[in-house]
Design an enzyme around this catalytic site. Structure first.
Site, PDB file in Angstrom:
ATOM      1  N   ARG A   1      -5.332   5.951  14.540  1.00 37.64           N
ATOM      2  CA  ARG A   1      -6.779   5.903  14.413  1.00 37.64           C
ATOM      3  C   ARG A   1      -7.444   4.813  15.132  1.00 37.64           C
ATOM      4  O   ARG A   1      -8.438   4.935  15.753  1.00 37.64           O
ATOM      5  CB  ARG A   1      -7.158   5.793  12.832  1.00 37.64           C
ATOM      6  CG  ARG A   1      -8.705   5.953  12.647  1.00 37.64           C
ATOM      7  CD  ARG A   1      -9.028   5.755  11.060  1.00 37.64           C
ATOM      8  NE  ARG A   1      -8.327   6.900  10.277  1.00 37.64           N
ATOM      9  CZ  ARG A   1      -7.369   6.709   9.365  1.00 37.64           C
ATOM     10  NH1 ARG A   1      -7.042   5.477   9.260  1.00 37.64           N
ATOM     11  NH2 ARG A   1      -7.033   7.608   8.689  1.00 37.64           N
ATOM     12  N   TYR A   2      -6.955   3.650  15.287  1.00 38.04           N
ATOM     13  CA  TYR A   2      -7.636   2.612  15.950  1.00 38.04           C
ATOM     14  C   TYR A   2      -6.719   2.301  17.235  1.00 38.04           C
ATOM     15  O   TYR A   2      -5.400   2.583  17.075  1.00 38.04           O
ATOM     16  CB  TYR A   2      -7.499   1.278  15.314  1.00 38.04           C
ATOM     17  CG  TYR A   2      -8.281   1.438  14.042  1.00 38.04           C
ATOM     18  CD1 TYR A   2      -9.850   1.527  13.942  1.00 38.04           C
ATOM     19  CD2 TYR A   2      -7.751   1.646  12.730  1.00 38.04           C
ATOM     20  CE1 TYR A   2     -10.711   1.519  12.875  1.00 38.04           C
ATOM     21  CE2 TYR A   2      -8.630   1.871  11.586  1.00 38.04           C
ATOM     22  CZ  TYR A   2      -9.941   1.756  11.565  1.00 38.04           C
ATOM     23  OH  TYR A   2     -10.673   1.989  10.362  1.00 38.04           O
TER      24      TYR A   2
ATOM     25  N   ARG B   1      -3.625  -0.263  16.706  1.00 36.79           N
ATOM     26  CA  ARG B   1      -2.449  -0.299  15.492  1.00 36.79           C
ATOM     27  C   ARG B   1      -2.194   1.049  15.012  1.00 36.79           C
ATOM     28  O   ARG B   1      -3.401   2.002  15.273  1.00 36.79           O
ATOM     29  CB  ARG B   1      -3.181  -1.117  14.524  1.00 36.79           C
ATOM     30  CG  ARG B   1      -4.463  -0.918  13.967  1.00 36.79           C
ATOM     31  CD  ARG B   1      -5.217  -2.138  13.115  1.00 36.79           C
ATOM     32  NE  ARG B   1      -6.303  -2.015  12.939  1.00 36.79           N
ATOM     33  CZ  ARG B   1      -7.599  -2.102  13.593  1.00 36.79           C
ATOM     34  NH1 ARG B   1      -7.374  -2.397  14.788  1.00 36.79           N
ATOM     35  NH2 ARG B   1      -8.857  -1.971  12.865  1.00 36.79           N
TER      36      ARG B   1
ATOM     37  N   CYS C   1       6.350   6.373  -4.162  1.00 38.53           N
ATOM     38  CA  CYS C   1       5.738   5.329  -4.829  1.00 38.53           C
ATOM     39  C   CYS C   1       6.408   4.858  -6.444  1.00 38.53           C
ATOM     40  O   CYS C   1       7.089   5.592  -6.952  1.00 38.53           O
ATOM     41  CB  CYS C   1       4.117   5.451  -5.008  1.00 38.53           C
ATOM     42  SG  CYS C   1       3.242   5.547  -3.612  1.00 38.53           S
TER      43      CYS C   1
ATOM     44  N   CYS D   1      -1.426   6.132  -8.579  1.00 38.45           N
ATOM     45  CA  CYS D   1      -2.581   5.819  -9.051  1.00 38.45           C
ATOM     46  C   CYS D   1      -3.397   6.947  -9.198  1.00 38.45           C
ATOM     47  O   CYS D   1      -3.475   7.867  -8.363  1.00 38.45           O
ATOM     48  CB  CYS D   1      -3.139   4.807  -7.962  1.00 38.45           C
ATOM     49  SG  CYS D   1      -2.152   3.268  -7.795  1.00 38.45           S
TER      50      CYS D   1
ATOM     51  N   CYS E   1      -5.723   7.677  -5.952  1.00 40.16           N
ATOM     52  CA  CYS E   1      -4.867   7.587  -4.891  1.00 40.16           C
ATOM     53  C   CYS E   1      -5.650   8.563  -3.694  1.00 40.16           C
ATOM     54  O   CYS E   1      -5.959   9.732  -4.099  1.00 40.16           O
ATOM     55  CB  CYS E   1      -3.571   7.743  -4.875  1.00 40.16           C
ATOM     56  SG  CYS E   1      -2.611   7.805  -3.255  1.00 40.16           S
TER      57      CYS E   1
ATOM     58  N   ARG F   1      -4.387   9.296  -0.997  1.00 39.86           N
ATOM     59  CA  ARG F   1      -3.046  10.362  -0.670  1.00 39.86           C
ATOM     60  C   ARG F   1      -2.414  11.118  -1.728  1.00 39.86           C
ATOM     61  O   ARG F   1      -1.511  11.599  -1.614  1.00 39.86           O
ATOM     62  CB  ARG F   1      -2.020   9.641  -0.008  1.00 39.86           C
ATOM     63  CG  ARG F   1      -2.832   9.202   1.466  1.00 39.86           C
ATOM     64  CD  ARG F   1      -1.642   8.495   2.263  1.00 39.86           C
ATOM     65  NE  ARG F   1      -2.121   8.000   3.699  1.00 39.86           N
ATOM     66  CZ  ARG F   1      -2.202   6.486   3.907  1.00 39.86           C
ATOM     67  NH1 ARG F   1      -1.745   5.786   3.158  1.00 39.86           N
ATOM     68  NH2 ARG F   1      -2.880   6.192   4.952  1.00 39.86           N
TER      69      ARG F   1
ATOM     70  N   ASP G   1     -12.535   6.414  -2.163  1.00 38.77           N
ATOM     71  CA  ASP G   1     -12.417   7.353  -1.234  1.00 38.77           C
ATOM     72  C   ASP G   1     -12.700   8.700  -2.020  1.00 38.77           C
ATOM     73  O   ASP G   1     -12.588   8.945  -3.314  1.00 38.77           O
ATOM     74  CB  ASP G   1     -10.966   7.450  -0.493  1.00 38.77           C
ATOM     75  CG  ASP G   1     -10.778   6.284   0.370  1.00 38.77           C
ATOM     76  OD1 ASP G   1     -11.739   5.953   0.892  1.00 38.77           O
ATOM     77  OD2 ASP G   1      -9.763   5.584   0.418  1.00 38.77           O
TER      78      ASP G   1
ATOM     79  N   ASP H   1     -14.054   3.726   3.958  1.00 35.85           N
ATOM     80  CA  ASP H   1     -13.404   4.431   4.950  1.00 35.85           C
ATOM     81  C   ASP H   1     -14.182   5.690   5.042  1.00 35.85           C
ATOM     82  O   ASP H   1     -14.289   6.491   4.339  1.00 35.85           O
ATOM     83  CB  ASP H   1     -11.877   4.706   4.524  1.00 35.85           C
ATOM     84  CG  ASP H   1     -10.933   4.649   5.531  1.00 35.85           C
ATOM     85  OD1 ASP H   1     -11.417   4.899   6.686  1.00 35.85           O
ATOM     86  OD2 ASP H   1      -9.966   4.277   5.226  1.00 35.85           O
TER      87      ASP H   1
ATOM     88  N   LYS I   1     -12.857   2.309   9.104  1.00 32.59           N
ATOM     89  CA  LYS I   1     -13.390   1.558   8.202  1.00 32.59           C
ATOM     90  C   LYS I   1     -14.759   0.818   8.508  1.00 32.59           C
ATOM     91  O   LYS I   1     -14.782   0.283   9.631  1.00 32.59           O
ATOM     92  CB  LYS I   1     -12.471   0.511   7.716  1.00 32.59           C
ATOM     93  CG  LYS I   1     -11.156   1.228   6.879  1.00 32.59           C
ATOM     94  CD  LYS I   1     -10.431   0.031   6.193  1.00 32.59           C
ATOM     95  CE  LYS I   1      -9.062   0.477   5.583  1.00 32.59           C
ATOM     96  NZ  LYS I   1      -8.302   1.015   6.627  1.00 32.59           N
TER      97      LYS I   1
END
Length: 371
Positions: free
Chosen positions: A111-112, A115, A124, A128, A131, A133, A291, A328, A335
């Site tokens: 995305r950037y 990085r 996981c 959560c 989440c 995702r 999000d 985001d 972000k």
């Protein structure tokens, strides 16, 4: 609650399969019936929670079950399924931060310019309920070798990439052997400066931070770790000990927190968390506005509320203990900071600067650079 959870650590799943507890002692909560039996969910809701489980994976680690002080508290609500998750608002998205829109190869998000995010696994230790995702985690284990190789080849062929962010899922659910292999291959890429981990493991499954895991994380590159934690109650004695082991291994620690309605959306709760993190030698890094993931509307507060909380925190905490409050942008646009604005233009064109108490002060900005 504590009596229903036996201690130990889940093991990594075979490639292509979700992780399950190992035989013996480990028992995470993974079904509505188990949450009901543990006293964390209402039996009346069991049928509806079955529908939630059909849509989104359930998992609460033994450590987090032990951290619950009362049903519905700031720890429980992060992991216990709720009927409200079945309400999908029109603005909510399957891919709210645009992972897929910026995937040059499977398992990688670019995305950037400098990085990339390497989705090393979709497993996981906990799932959560908010989440971003949540529709993909838990579906499979580690990134298949062919896809891992393609992702690493892309990084090696892209000199602009200076940092690889290992995420998932949670990269610290990988076995030390597999993680060491990934680290060695990343370490061989000359233009990489930083390998960054984003993980819940030190808090939700601190027993996994073993000497073998720490050895697997070693690299000639700069290794940083961002701990995801949202409430001071999560920082159990075992979690704090795991953070100390990471610090002793020379790994700098940052934290990431999600602003969650009814869990931490007040200055007192976040102050307690950020002070606890600083005591544990963890620098608060990001406070994320929640999000637009599907079925998470009951967790989201307003941006105005978040800005007011940040204003209050700036008057209480040093800059070292303050994270950046960020959004985001949906669609994968990145972000941006959305903290309160401390600068206003006066009628005469000069600046007015708001101090932590809310008072305004005039500031004369030079109209052109001096010299």
């Amino acid at each position: 609650m504590k009596d229903l959870i036996k201690d130990s650590a889940p093991t990594e799943a075979p490639q292509g399969q979700a992780a399950e507890p190992s035989g013996g002692q480990a028992r995470a909560l993974t079904t509505p019936a188990q949450f009901v039996a543990a006293g964390l969910a209402d039996p009346v809701d069991a049928a509806a929670l079955g529908q939630v489980a059909a849509e989104f994976k359930l998992r609460m680690s033994p450590e987090m079950a032990r951290a619950v002080a009362a049903p519905g508290d700031g720890v429980a609500r992060q992991f216990v399924p709720e009927v409200a998750e079945l309400t999908i608002r029109p603005e909510e998205l399957a891919d709210p931060i645009g992972d897929d829109a910026h995937a040059p190869v499977p398992g990688l998000t670019h995305r950037y310019p400098d990085r990339v995010i390497l989705h090393a696994t979709k497993t996981c230790e906990v799932y959560c309920r908010f989440c971003f995702r949540r529709e993909v985690v838990g579906e499979e284990g580690a990134l298949p070798e062919a896809e891992m190789a393609a992702a690493l080849d892309y990084v090696a062929a892209t000199p602009a990439v200076r940092e690889v962010i290992l995420t998932g899922g949670d990269p610290l659910t990988l076995s030390p052997r597999r993680l060491a292999s990934v680290m060695a291959r990343l370490g061989a890429i000359p233009h990489l400066d930083v390998i960054r981990f984003h993980t819940r493991v030190p808090v939700v499954a601190p027993e996994k931070v073993t000497p073998d895991l720490l050895a697997a994380m070693e690299s000639d590159k700069a290794v940083w770790l961002v701990v995801h934690t949202n409430h001071a109650q999560e920082l159990t004695e075992a979690a704090q000990a795991a953070l100390r082991r990471l610090v002793a291994a020379g790994i700098p620690l940052l934290s990431q927190t999600v602003l969650l309605r009814g869990i931490n959306d007040d200055p007192d709760t976040l102050e307690a968390l950020f002070r606890a993190l600083i005591r544990a030698k963890v620098k608060p890094y990001y406070l994320h506005h929640c999000d637009l993931a599907k079925g998470t509307g009951h967790f989201r507060t307003t941006i105005a509320r978040g800005q007011a909380i940040m204003t209050a925190l700036r008057a209480r905490l040093s800059g070292m203990a303050l994270p950046a409050y960020v959004l985001d942008i949906p669609g994968g646009y990145g972000k941006v900071p959305i903290g309160p604005d401390y600068l206003l233009r006066a009628a005469d064109g000069l600046w007015q600067v708001r101090d932590p108490k809310g008072d305004l002060h005039r500031y004369a900005d030079p109209s052109a650079p001096l010299g």
